[in-house]
Write a protein that holds these residues in place. Structure first.
Motif, PDB file in Angstrom:
ATOM      1  N   THR A 103       0.821  -1.196   0.000  1.00  0.00           N
ATOM      2  CA  THR A 103       0.000   0.000   0.000  1.00  0.00           C
ATOM      3  C   THR A 103       0.862   1.257   0.000  1.00  0.00           C
ATOM      4  O   THR A 103       1.979   1.251   0.524  1.00  0.00           O
ATOM      5  CB  THR A 103      -0.959  -0.014   1.219  1.00  0.00           C
ATOM      6  N   PHE A 104       0.336   2.318  -0.588  1.00  0.00           N
ATOM      7  CA  PHE A 104       1.025   3.607  -0.659  1.00  0.00           C
ATOM      8  C   PHE A 104       0.496   4.524   0.434  1.00  0.00           C
ATOM      9  O   PHE A 104      -0.709   4.576   0.681  1.00  0.00           O
ATOM     10  CB  PHE A 104       0.777   4.245  -2.030  1.00  0.00           C
ATOM     11  N   ARG A 105       1.401   5.261   1.048  1.00  0.00           N
ATOM     12  CA  ARG A 105       1.034   6.285   2.018  1.00  0.00           C
ATOM     13  C   ARG A 105       1.869   7.526   1.730  1.00  0.00           C
ATOM     14  O   ARG A 105       3.064   7.436   1.485  1.00  0.00           O
ATOM     15  CB  ARG A 105       1.305   5.831   3.466  1.00  0.00           C
ATOM     16  N   VAL A 106       1.225   8.702   1.771  1.00  0.00           N
ATOM     17  CA  VAL A 106       1.927   9.954   1.511  1.00  0.00           C
ATOM     18  C   VAL A 106       2.938  10.233   2.615  1.00  0.00           C
ATOM     19  O   VAL A 106       4.049  10.678   2.357  1.00  0.00           O
ATOM     20  CB  VAL A 106       0.932  11.133   1.386  1.00  0.00           C
ATOM     21  N   GLN A 107       2.550   9.960   3.860  1.00  0.00           N
ATOM     22  CA  GLN A 107       3.421  10.259   4.990  1.00  0.00           C
ATOM     23  C   GLN A 107       4.044   8.993   5.554  1.00  0.00           C
ATOM     24  O   GLN A 107       3.432   7.921   5.539  1.00  0.00           O
ATOM     25  CB  GLN A 107       2.642  10.983   6.079  1.00  0.00           C
ATOM     26  N   ASP A 108       5.255   9.166   6.054  1.00  0.00           N
ATOM     27  CA  ASP A 108       5.948   8.089   6.734  1.00  0.00           C
ATOM     28  C   ASP A 108       5.127   7.717   7.967  1.00  0.00           C
ATOM     29  O   ASP A 108       4.650   8.590   8.677  1.00  0.00           O
ATOM     30  CB  ASP A 108       7.336   8.603   7.142  1.00  0.00           C
ATOM     31  N   ARG A 109       4.923   6.427   8.184  1.00  0.00           N
ATOM     32  CA  ARG A 109       4.139   5.992   9.339  1.00  0.00           C
ATOM     33  C   ARG A 109       4.931   4.983  10.151  1.00  0.00           C
ATOM     34  O   ARG A 109       5.920   4.447   9.689  1.00  0.00           O
ATOM     35  CB  ARG A 109       2.790   5.398   8.918  1.00  0.00           C
ATOM     36  N   THR A 110       4.457   4.738  11.361  1.00  0.00           N
ATOM     37  CA  THR A 110       5.105   3.767  12.223  1.00  0.00           C
ATOM     38  C   THR A 110       4.924   2.365  11.653  1.00  0.00           C
ATOM     39  O   THR A 110       3.966   2.096  10.918  1.00  0.00           O
ATOM     40  CB  THR A 110       4.512   3.835  13.646  1.00  0.00           C
ATOM     41  N   THR A 111       5.839   1.498  11.997  1.00  0.00           N
ATOM     42  CA  THR A 111       5.772   0.117  11.530  1.00  0.00           C
ATOM     43  C   THR A 111       5.764  -0.819  12.728  1.00  0.00           C
ATOM     44  O   THR A 111       6.173  -0.444  13.830  1.00  0.00           O
ATOM     45  CB  THR A 111       6.973  -0.213  10.610  1.00  0.00           C
ATOM     46  N   GLY A 112       5.288  -2.015  12.495  1.00  0.00           N
ATOM     47  CA  GLY A 112       5.215  -3.015  13.559  1.00  0.00           C
ATOM     48  C   GLY A 112       3.831  -3.642  13.607  1.00  0.00           C
ATOM     49  O   GLY A 112       3.045  -3.540  12.659  1.00  0.00           O
ATOM     50  N   VAL A 141       2.878  -4.108   9.825  1.00  0.00           N
ATOM     51  CA  VAL A 141       3.209  -3.119   8.803  1.00  0.00           C
ATOM     52  C   VAL A 141       4.724  -2.982   8.719  1.00  0.00           C
ATOM     53  O   VAL A 141       5.386  -2.754   9.742  1.00  0.00           O
ATOM     54  CB  VAL A 141       2.584  -1.743   9.142  1.00  0.00           C
ATOM     55  N   ALA A 142       5.277  -3.125   7.503  1.00  0.00           N
ATOM     56  CA  ALA A 142       6.715  -2.940   7.270  1.00  0.00           C
ATOM     57  C   ALA A 142       6.907  -1.982   6.098  1.00  0.00           C
ATOM     58  O   ALA A 142       6.250  -2.121   5.059  1.00  0.00           O
ATOM     59  CB  ALA A 142       7.373  -4.280   6.966  1.00  0.00           C
ATOM     60  N   GLN A 143       7.810  -1.035   6.260  1.00  0.00           N
ATOM     61  CA  GLN A 143       8.067  -0.098   5.174  1.00  0.00           C
ATOM     62  C   GLN A 143       8.970  -0.738   4.123  1.00  0.00           C
ATOM     63  O   GLN A 143       9.966  -1.377   4.446  1.00  0.00           O
ATOM     64  CB  GLN A 143       8.728   1.186   5.693  1.00  0.00           C
ATOM     65  N   LEU A 144       8.593  -0.552   2.854  1.00  0.00           N
ATOM     66  CA  LEU A 144       9.424  -1.010   1.739  1.00  0.00           C
ATOM     67  C   LEU A 144      10.346   0.102   1.251  1.00  0.00           C
ATOM     68  O   LEU A 144      11.370  -0.176   0.650  1.00  0.00           O
ATOM     69  CB  LEU A 144       8.545  -1.503   0.590  1.00  0.00           C
ATOM     70  N   GLY A 145       9.948   1.354   1.488  1.00  0.00           N
ATOM     71  CA  GLY A 145      10.802   2.476   1.127  1.00  0.00           C
ATOM     72  C   GLY A 145      10.049   3.583   0.435  1.00  0.00           C
ATOM     73  O   GLY A 145       8.866   3.461   0.109  1.00  0.00           O
ATOM     74  N   PRO A 146      10.754   4.708   0.180  1.00  0.00           N
ATOM     75  CA  PRO A 146      10.134   5.841  -0.496  1.00  0.00           C
ATOM     76  C   PRO A 146       9.875   5.522  -1.965  1.00  0.00           C
ATOM     77  O   PRO A 146      10.560   4.685  -2.564  1.00  0.00           O
ATOM     78  CB  PRO A 146      11.154   6.966  -0.335  1.00  0.00           C
ATOM     79  N   VAL A 147       8.867   6.205  -2.526  1.00  0.00           N
ATOM     80  CA  VAL A 147       8.498   5.950  -3.916  1.00  0.00           C
ATOM     81  C   VAL A 147       7.860   7.203  -4.511  1.00  0.00           C
ATOM     82  O   VAL A 147       7.216   7.977  -3.806  1.00  0.00           O
ATOM     83  CB  VAL A 147       7.535   4.741  -4.015  1.00  0.00           C
ATOM     84  N   ASP A 148       8.051   7.375  -5.805  1.00  0.00           N
ATOM     85  CA  ASP A 148       7.353   8.418  -6.559  1.00  0.00           C
ATOM     86  C   ASP A 148       6.201   7.724  -7.279  1.00  0.00           C
ATOM     87  O   ASP A 148       6.426   6.994  -8.241  1.00  0.00           O
ATOM     88  CB  ASP A 148       8.298   9.073  -7.561  1.00  0.00           C
ATOM     89  N   LEU A 203       6.417   1.524  -9.255  1.00  0.00           N
ATOM     90  CA  LEU A 203       5.277   0.796  -8.687  1.00  0.00           C
ATOM     91  C   LEU A 203       5.137  -0.618  -9.249  1.00  0.00           C
ATOM     92  O   LEU A 203       4.635  -1.512  -8.561  1.00  0.00           O
ATOM     93  CB  LEU A 203       3.977   1.563  -8.949  1.00  0.00           C
ATOM     94  N   GLU A 204       5.568  -0.831 -10.474  1.00  0.00           N
ATOM     95  CA  GLU A 204       5.339  -2.108 -11.165  1.00  0.00           C
ATOM     96  C   GLU A 204       5.799  -3.336 -10.383  1.00  0.00           C
ATOM     97  O   GLU A 204       5.061  -4.334 -10.336  1.00  0.00           O
ATOM     98  CB  GLU A 204       5.998  -2.101 -12.554  1.00  0.00           C
ATOM     99  N   PRO A 205       6.979  -3.332  -9.734  1.00  0.00           N
ATOM    100  CA  PRO A 205       7.398  -4.538  -9.002  1.00  0.00           C
ATOM    101  C   PRO A 205       6.441  -4.922  -7.862  1.00  0.00           C
ATOM    102  O   PRO A 205       6.446  -6.060  -7.412  1.00  0.00           O
ATOM    103  CB  PRO A 205       8.771  -4.178  -8.443  1.00  0.00           C
ATOM    104  N   HIS A 206       5.635  -3.989  -7.421  1.00  0.00           N
ATOM    105  CA  HIS A 206       4.728  -4.227  -6.292  1.00  0.00           C
ATOM    106  C   HIS A 206       3.255  -4.282  -6.715  1.00  0.00           C
ATOM    107  O   HIS A 206       2.383  -4.473  -5.880  1.00  0.00           O
ATOM    108  CB  HIS A 206       4.915  -3.122  -5.247  1.00  0.00           C
ATOM    109  N   ARG A 207       2.990  -4.110  -7.987  1.00  0.00           N
ATOM    110  CA  ARG A 207       1.616  -4.012  -8.484  1.00  0.00           C
ATOM    111  C   ARG A 207       0.776  -5.233  -8.129  1.00  0.00           C
ATOM    112  O   ARG A 207      -0.354  -5.106  -7.678  1.00  0.00           O
ATOM    113  CB  ARG A 207       1.622  -3.766 -10.002  1.00  0.00           C
ATOM    114  N   MET A 228      -0.061  13.313  -6.779  1.00  0.00           N
ATOM    115  CA  MET A 228       0.868  12.198  -6.949  1.00  0.00           C
ATOM    116  C   MET A 228       2.223  12.552  -6.342  1.00  0.00           C
ATOM    117  O   MET A 228       3.267  12.305  -6.922  1.00  0.00           O
ATOM    118  CB  MET A 228       1.015  11.856  -8.433  1.00  0.00           C
ATOM    119  N   SER A 229       2.202  13.165  -5.154  1.00  0.00           N
ATOM    120  CA  SER A 229       3.456  13.526  -4.504  1.00  0.00           C
ATOM    121  C   SER A 229       4.159  12.262  -4.005  1.00  0.00           C
ATOM    122  O   SER A 229       3.550  11.206  -3.875  1.00  0.00           O
ATOM    123  CB  SER A 229       3.195  14.491  -3.358  1.00  0.00           C
ATOM    124  N   GLU A 230       5.419  12.413  -3.719  1.00  0.00           N
ATOM    125  CA  GLU A 230       6.181  11.269  -3.238  1.00  0.00           C
ATOM    126  C   GLU A 230       5.626  10.763  -1.922  1.00  0.00           C
ATOM    127  O   GLU A 230       4.994  11.505  -1.168  1.00  0.00           O
ATOM    128  CB  GLU A 230       7.656  11.638  -3.102  1.00  0.00           C
TER     129      GLU A 230
END
Length: 109
Positions: A29-38, A56-63, A70-74, A96-98
């Motif tokens: 899933t995409f989120r505009v803001q960095d969120r807590t994980t766990g 919830v685990a972060q995969l990293g920043p994305v545009d 996005l394709e590898p995670h589609r 469509m901000s980062e």
């Protein structure tokens, strides 16, 4: 080591992403803001009731405007195409901000 931290719940307002999580036990899933994980729980709306436990685990920043990022995670997003996923991101976030991609896994009760 069992240093488990519970974090704030995650909301799945989009029906396609929510269905992916429920039917397959995981979603990217995409989120505009960095969120807590766990470990946490998920719900359908900001004030909605708990629907299930998850991690919830972060995969990293994305545009999100960059289809190649996005394709590898589609497939795990639940959307048929990257364009469909981008349309949902735009609808939920207004632009469509980062932002960040997260992998969410459900817990067996």
């Amino acid at each position: 080591m069992t240093d488990v931290t519970h974090v704030g719940p995650i909301v799945f307002a989009d029906e396609i992403a929510r269905r992916q999580l429920v039917e397959h036990g995981e979603v990217v899933t995409f989120r505009v803001q960095d969120r807590t994980t766990g470990d946490t729980w998920w719900r359908e709306s900001r004030l909605g009731e708990k629907q299930g436990d998850c991690h919830v685990a972060q995969l990293g920043p994305v545009d999100p405007a960059d289809k190649e990022s996005l394709e590898p995670h589609r497939e795990l997003s639940g959307f048929a195409t990257v364009g469909d996923w981008q349309a949902a991101i735009r609808e939920l976030n207004g632009d469509m901000s980062e932002g960040y991609l997260y992998r969410v896994l459900t817990h067996s009760e």
